[in-house]
Design a protein around this motif. Structure first.
Motif, PDB file in Angstrom:
ATOM      1  N   SER A 269       6.617  30.639  -6.099  1.00 10.71           N
ATOM      2  CA  SER A 269       5.925  30.408  -4.583  1.00 10.71           C
ATOM      3  C   SER A 269       4.659  30.076  -5.491  1.00 10.71           C
ATOM      4  CB  SER A 269       5.857  32.242  -5.011  1.00 10.71           C
ATOM      5  OG  SER A 269       5.031  33.121  -5.793  1.00 10.71           O
ATOM      6  N   PRO A 270       3.445  29.411  -4.003  1.00 11.92           N
ATOM      7  CA  PRO A 270       2.247  29.741  -3.694  1.00 11.92           C
ATOM      8  C   PRO A 270       1.868  30.133  -5.076  1.00 11.92           C
ATOM      9  CG  PRO A 270       3.538  29.499  -1.869  1.00 11.92           C
ATOM     10  CD  PRO A 270       4.040  29.978  -2.938  1.00 11.92           C
ATOM     11  N   GLY A 271       1.806  31.960  -5.214  1.00 16.93           N
ATOM     12  CA  GLY A 271       0.827  32.637  -5.717  1.00 16.93           C
ATOM     13  C   GLY A 271       1.542  32.683  -7.150  1.00 16.93           C
ATOM     14  N   ASP A 272       2.491  32.608  -7.597  1.00 18.41           N
ATOM     15  CA  ASP A 272       3.059  32.468  -8.987  1.00 18.41           C
ATOM     16  C   ASP A 272       2.968  30.866  -9.949  1.00 18.41           C
ATOM     17  OD1 ASP A 272       4.010  34.803  -9.551  1.00 18.41           O
ATOM     18  OD2 ASP A 272       6.682  34.136  -8.231  1.00 18.41           O
ATOM     19  N   GLN A 307     -11.947  34.482 -11.599  1.00 21.55           N
ATOM     20  CA  GLN A 307     -12.218  35.973 -12.975  1.00 21.55           C
ATOM     21  C   GLN A 307     -13.275  35.841 -13.009  1.00 21.55           C
ATOM     22  OE1 GLN A 307      -9.300  36.105 -15.749  1.00 21.55           O
ATOM     23  NE2 GLN A 307     -10.721  37.247 -16.852  1.00 21.55           N
ATOM     24  N   ILE A 308     -14.076  37.403 -12.218  1.00 20.27           N
ATOM     25  CA  ILE A 308     -14.901  38.067 -12.371  1.00 20.27           C
ATOM     26  C   ILE A 308     -14.822  39.435 -13.638  1.00 20.27           C
ATOM     27  CG2 ILE A 308     -17.147  39.140 -11.514  1.00 20.27           C
ATOM     28  CD1 ILE A 308     -16.592  38.334  -9.422  1.00 20.27           C
ATOM     29  N   SER A 309     -14.791  38.128 -14.911  1.00 18.32           N
ATOM     30  CA  SER A 309     -14.444  38.967 -15.954  1.00 18.32           C
ATOM     31  C   SER A 309     -14.782  41.151 -15.607  1.00 18.32           C
ATOM     32  CB  SER A 309     -14.483  38.323 -17.313  1.00 18.32           C
ATOM     33  OG  SER A 309     -14.329  39.312 -18.235  1.00 18.32           O
ATOM     34  N   PRO A 310     -13.606  41.124 -16.353  1.00 20.50           N
ATOM     35  CA  PRO A 310     -12.116  41.218 -16.188  1.00 20.50           C
ATOM     36  C   PRO A 310     -11.280  41.046 -15.471  1.00 20.50           C
ATOM     37  CG  PRO A 310     -12.252  43.488 -17.219  1.00 20.50           C
ATOM     38  CD  PRO A 310     -13.460  43.367 -16.313  1.00 20.50           C
ATOM     39  N   ILE A 311     -11.133  40.697 -13.991  1.00 20.96           N
ATOM     40  CA  ILE A 311     -10.676  40.847 -13.443  1.00 20.96           C
ATOM     41  C   ILE A 311     -10.425  39.563 -12.784  1.00 20.96           C
ATOM     42  CG2 ILE A 311      -9.670  41.450 -10.707  1.00 20.96           C
ATOM     43  CD1 ILE A 311     -11.601  44.614 -11.839  1.00 20.96           C
ATOM     44  N   ARG A 312      -9.351  39.057 -11.832  1.00 20.12           N
ATOM     45  CA  ARG A 312      -8.576  37.897 -11.362  1.00 20.12           C
ATOM     46  C   ARG A 312      -9.483  38.490  -9.935  1.00 20.12           C
ATOM     47  NH1 ARG A 312      -3.237  36.387 -14.459  1.00 20.12           N
ATOM     48  NH2 ARG A 312      -4.920  36.682 -16.965  1.00 20.12           N
ATOM     49  N   LYS A 313     -10.645  37.461  -9.227  1.00 20.79           N
ATOM     50  CA  LYS A 313     -10.646  38.438  -8.307  1.00 20.79           C
ATOM     51  C   LYS A 313     -10.295  37.547  -7.206  1.00 20.79           C
ATOM     52  CE  LYS A 313     -14.632  40.292  -5.873  1.00 20.79           C
ATOM     53  NZ  LYS A 313     -15.955  40.447  -6.133  1.00 20.79           N
ATOM     54  N   TYR A 314     -10.110  36.305  -7.102  1.00 23.02           N
ATOM     55  CA  TYR A 314      -9.231  35.401  -6.289  1.00 23.02           C
ATOM     56  C   TYR A 314      -9.016  34.743  -6.636  1.00 23.02           C
ATOM     57  CZ  TYR A 314     -13.630  37.442  -4.294  1.00 23.02           C
ATOM     58  OH  TYR A 314     -14.728  38.168  -3.853  1.00 23.02           O
ATOM     59  N   ILE A 315      -7.451  35.042  -6.331  1.00 18.31           N
ATOM     60  CA  ILE A 315      -6.295  33.753  -6.392  1.00 18.31           C
ATOM     61  C   ILE A 315      -5.609  33.609  -5.026  1.00 18.31           C
ATOM     62  CG2 ILE A 315      -3.561  33.744  -7.588  1.00 18.31           C
ATOM     63  CD1 ILE A 315      -5.127  36.450  -9.043  1.00 18.31           C
ATOM     64  N   GLU A 316      -6.272  32.382  -5.390  1.00 13.86           N
ATOM     65  CA  GLU A 316      -5.399  31.243  -3.899  1.00 13.86           C
ATOM     66  C   GLU A 316      -4.310  29.879  -4.089  1.00 13.86           C
ATOM     67  OE1 GLU A 316      -6.718  29.748   0.961  1.00 13.86           O
ATOM     68  OE2 GLU A 316      -8.322  29.994  -0.983  1.00 13.86           O
ATOM     69  N   ASN A 317      -3.379  29.487  -3.240  1.00 13.03           N
ATOM     70  CA  ASN A 317      -2.555  28.232  -3.082  1.00 13.03           C
ATOM     71  C   ASN A 317      -3.569  27.764  -1.994  1.00 13.03           C
ATOM     72  OD1 ASN A 317      -0.330  26.724  -2.417  1.00 13.03           O
ATOM     73  ND2 ASN A 317       0.005  26.472  -3.721  1.00 13.03           N
ATOM     74  N   ILE A 318      -3.597  26.665  -1.999  1.00 15.98           N
ATOM     75  CA  ILE A 318      -4.850  25.992  -0.877  1.00 15.98           C
ATOM     76  C   ILE A 318      -3.527  25.146  -0.590  1.00 15.98           C
ATOM     77  CG2 ILE A 318      -6.344  24.859   0.293  1.00 15.98           C
ATOM     78  CD1 ILE A 318      -8.339  25.661  -2.146  1.00 15.98           C
ATOM     79  N   PRO A 319      -2.809  25.181   0.932  1.00 16.04           N
ATOM     80  CA  PRO A 319      -1.950  23.766   1.053  1.00 16.04           C
ATOM     81  C   PRO A 319      -2.446  22.934   1.728  1.00 16.04           C
ATOM     82  CG  PRO A 319      -2.748  25.179   2.801  1.00 16.04           C
ATOM     83  CD  PRO A 319      -3.310  26.084   1.730  1.00 16.04           C
ATOM     84  N   ILE A 320      -3.127  22.280   0.100  1.00 19.80           N
ATOM     85  CA  ILE A 320      -3.543  20.872   1.467  1.00 19.80           C
ATOM     86  C   ILE A 320      -3.867  20.261  -0.403  1.00 19.80           C
ATOM     87  CG2 ILE A 320      -6.124  21.020   0.782  1.00 19.80           C
ATOM     88  CD1 ILE A 320      -3.988  18.929   3.343  1.00 19.80           C
ATOM     89  N   GLY A 321      -3.388  19.357  -1.001  1.00 16.81           N
ATOM     90  CA  GLY A 321      -3.984  18.586  -2.396  1.00 16.81           C
ATOM     91  C   GLY A 321      -4.213  17.069  -2.149  1.00 16.81           C
ATOM     92  N   SER A 322      -4.090  15.686  -3.400  1.00 12.91           N
ATOM     93  CA  SER A 322      -4.936  14.716  -2.329  1.00 12.91           C
ATOM     94  C   SER A 322      -3.829  14.114  -1.894  1.00 12.91           C
ATOM     95  CB  SER A 322      -4.996  14.383  -3.939  1.00 12.91           C
ATOM     96  OG  SER A 322      -3.725  14.087  -4.532  1.00 12.91           O
ATOM     97  N   LYS A 323      -2.248  13.703  -1.958  1.00 13.23           N
ATOM     98  CA  LYS A 323      -1.792  13.311  -1.541  1.00 13.23           C
ATOM     99  C   LYS A 323      -1.131  13.521   0.036  1.00 13.23           C
ATOM    100  CE  LYS A 323       1.670  10.844  -3.876  1.00 13.23           C
ATOM    101  NZ  LYS A 323       3.152  10.532  -4.016  1.00 13.23           N
ATOM    102  N   ARG A 324      -1.474  15.148   0.797  1.00 10.17           N
ATOM    103  CA  ARG A 324      -1.031  15.501   1.393  1.00 10.17           C
ATOM    104  C   ARG A 324      -2.401  15.592   2.523  1.00 10.17           C
ATOM    105  NH1 ARG A 324       2.896  18.737   2.925  1.00 10.17           N
ATOM    106  NH2 ARG A 324       3.631  19.304   0.476  1.00 10.17           N
ATOM    107  N   LEU A 325      -3.967  15.400   1.412  1.00  9.60           N
ATOM    108  CA  LEU A 325      -4.960  15.966   2.564  1.00  9.60           C
ATOM    109  C   LEU A 325      -5.269  13.870   2.905  1.00  9.60           C
ATOM    110  CD1 LEU A 325      -7.361  16.275   3.400  1.00  9.60           C
ATOM    111  CD2 LEU A 325      -8.815  16.002   1.632  1.00  9.60           C
ATOM    112  N   MET A 326      -4.533  13.252   2.390  1.00  7.90           N
ATOM    113  CA  MET A 326      -5.030  11.788   2.558  1.00  7.90           C
ATOM    114  C   MET A 326      -3.876  11.519   3.691  1.00  7.90           C
ATOM    115  SD  MET A 326      -2.840   7.958   0.865  1.00  7.90           S
ATOM    116  CE  MET A 326      -1.394   9.220   1.124  1.00  7.90           C
ATOM    117  N   MET A 327      -2.092  11.866   3.941  1.00  6.39           N
ATOM    118  CA  MET A 327      -1.097  12.012   4.911  1.00  6.39           C
ATOM    119  C   MET A 327      -1.982  12.639   6.232  1.00  6.39           C
ATOM    120  SD  MET A 327       2.288  12.587   2.463  1.00  6.39           S
ATOM    121  CE  MET A 327       3.245  12.658   3.921  1.00  6.39           C
ATOM    122  N   VAL A 328      -2.418  14.082   6.076  1.00  3.68           N
ATOM    123  CA  VAL A 328      -2.909  14.405   7.382  1.00  3.68           C
ATOM    124  C   VAL A 328      -4.009  13.441   8.013  1.00  3.68           C
ATOM    125  CG1 VAL A 328      -4.328  16.177   8.103  1.00  3.68           C
ATOM    126  CG2 VAL A 328      -3.102  17.084   6.268  1.00  3.68           C
TER     127      VAL A 328
END
Length: 463
Positions: A269-272, A307-328
């Motif tokens: 999954s994106p989160g994992d 991570q702002i120690s000791p907590i992972r504060k923001y965790i995100e899978n952004i649905p765009i990468g180098s190849k996908r951004l190129m295609m868009v």
């Protein structure tokens, strides 16, 4: 997200459904907000049956659960003015009993306690978030103990445990490349890493990997099997990420993996994917002081964790990468540097000011540029790891490559020339995040999701 269907009376769990519908349904308080029509259902707030949906979390595979109870505990009531008062009181008692039943099934319950904030007091959102963070920090040791084996480990524990031997391989079937990383179990050292470039993303049509793509994938899997046999790898796990998550013919693809490698691919999954990326990139690093951000720019998606120690504060899978951004951008006829930057920013979010943020970046975009920057003739994992590159250097390469065709960019890259078509798009994602958080330099990590998989398959006590 949980909602209740008024027509059937059953609970509906949103997993891969429309996120907009999920949010609207989960806040559709009966009598206050209109129920939501969705797939022959009439949905209202899941709190009707599950104020804290522990049971529902278990029903979709959760083995360890920390429940946060933010509801108010009803005080004793002695005076009832009319029948409506009685009805509300009965409903409140029923809800409290249901909540206690759900909470009893959690491994740990954290209660917000007494607070003077009304349910419609939206200006207090930041205060509530801070209160939640403080509670999490207070209970962090107990939470770590509950998850000592790691959340991600469960994804990989359904098969056999790593055989007693010396080598373990992480097989990462990504959107740009297939990477085979082989680790020595005792030392945790990566002793071999092989990168295979592919174009499977272009062999996909309407969510289906076409026959030509299936045939190419088969050749890649056979090559990987031959590599494992040559190195006498004792055990291995197979990862699938953004390239495979949305495909409609996954069963056919899984049969291909089973027939050749003897096991299916584990489509994360994106989160994992983000969690594993964080764990792999932070292994062996000191995280006690300051804030740290992990950025992994792939071909199909980008993982970003602060991570702002000791907590992972923001965790995100952004649905765009180098190849996908190129295609868009190609589809929308966007070609200039500013047009591409503007499009990239549409996918990025700003999570607030973080002082002295240390940025660690992994992925083929940055390791390829590192080799060109250092004038290396071939990829050298050990010499690239921990290299520091200034933001102005990233921007310089963007200016250098923007507007050039693929063949021109190829001539300037020292290796991984297959990335020439989309490397500027990956660099722009990196640059935009560095500018957004005012980060002057970055540290390169040559680890990531593959080491994360190794750790949770062979180091169950590592967190």
């Amino acid at each position: 997200t949980v909602a209740v269907d008024l027509i059937s009376g059953k609970t509906h769990i949103f997993r891969d459904d429309n996120s907009k519908i999920a949010v609207k349904s989960s806040i559709a308080i009966p009598g206050a907000i209109t129920p939501v029509k969705y797939k022959n259902m009439l949905l209202v707030d899941g709190g009707v049956s599950s104020i804290v949906p522990v049971k529902e979390a278990k029903s979709i595979g959760a083995k360890r659960i920390v429940a946060f109870d933010v509801s108010r505990k009803g005080d004793a009531k002695e005076k009832f003015e009319n029948a409506i008062d009685v009805m509300f009181r009965v409903d409140g008692i029923r809800g409290e009993l249901l909540k206690q039943y759900q909470l009893s099934r959690a491994d740990k319950v954290i209660r917000l306690g007494h607070y003077e904030i009304k349910s419609n007091e939206y200006s207090a959102i930041d205060k509530l978030i801070s209160m939640g963070e403080e509670l999490a920090e207070e209970n962090i040791n107990e939470i770590k103990e509950i998850f000592s084996a790691g959340m991600i480990k469960r994804i990989f524990s359904s098969g056999k445990r790593a055989a007693a031997g010396t080598l373990f391989a992480s097989l990462d079937f990504g959107s740009n490349t297939i990477i085979v990383s082989v680790y020595e179990k005792d030392s945790s050292e990566c002793v071999k890493e092989e990168i295979i470039h592919h174009d499977l993303m272009f062999e996909t049509d309407e969510g289906i990997l076409k026959e030509e793509g299936i045939n190419k994938l088969k050749k890649y899997i056979l090559y990987v099997k031959n590599t494992l046999n040559k190195m006498k790898v004792d055990s291995y796990k197979i990862i699938g990420t953004a390239q495979f998550r949305g495909l409609k013919n996954v069963p056919e693809i899984q049969q291909l993996f089973i027939s050749i490698l003897g096991k299916p691919m584990m489509i994360l999954s994106p989160g994992d994917e983000a969690h594993l990326t964080f764990l792999g990139n932070t292994f062996g690093r000191d995280l006690k002081d300051g804030s740290i951000a992990i950025l992994d720019v792939g071909g199909g998606s980008t993982e970003f964790i602060i991570q702002i120690s000791p907590i992972r504060k923001y965790i995100e899978n952004i649905p765009i990468g180098s190849k996908r951004l190129m295609m868009v951008c190609e589809k929308e006829n966007l070609h200039t540097e500013e047009e591409i930057r503007k499009k990239a920013r549409e996918y990025l979010k700003y999570y607030g000011n973080t002082r002295n943020l240390k940025l660690i970046i992994s992925g083929g975009t940055i390791t390829t540029i590192a080799g060109t920057f250092q004038k290396m003739e071939k990829y050298d994992k050990k010499n690239i790891d921990n290299m520091i590159i200034q933001r102005e250097e990233i921007d310089r390469y963007i200016s250098k490559y923007a507007g050039k065709n693929t063949e021109e960019i190829k001539t300037s890259l020292n290796y991984d020339k297959e990335r020439a078509s989309h490397i500027v798009f990956g660099l722009i994602i990196i640059s935009e995040i560095m500018h957004m958080y005012n980060v002057d330099d970055l540290t390169i990590s040559t680890d990531g999701i593959r080491r994360g998989m190794f750790l949770f398959s062979n180091r169950p006590t590592y967190l």
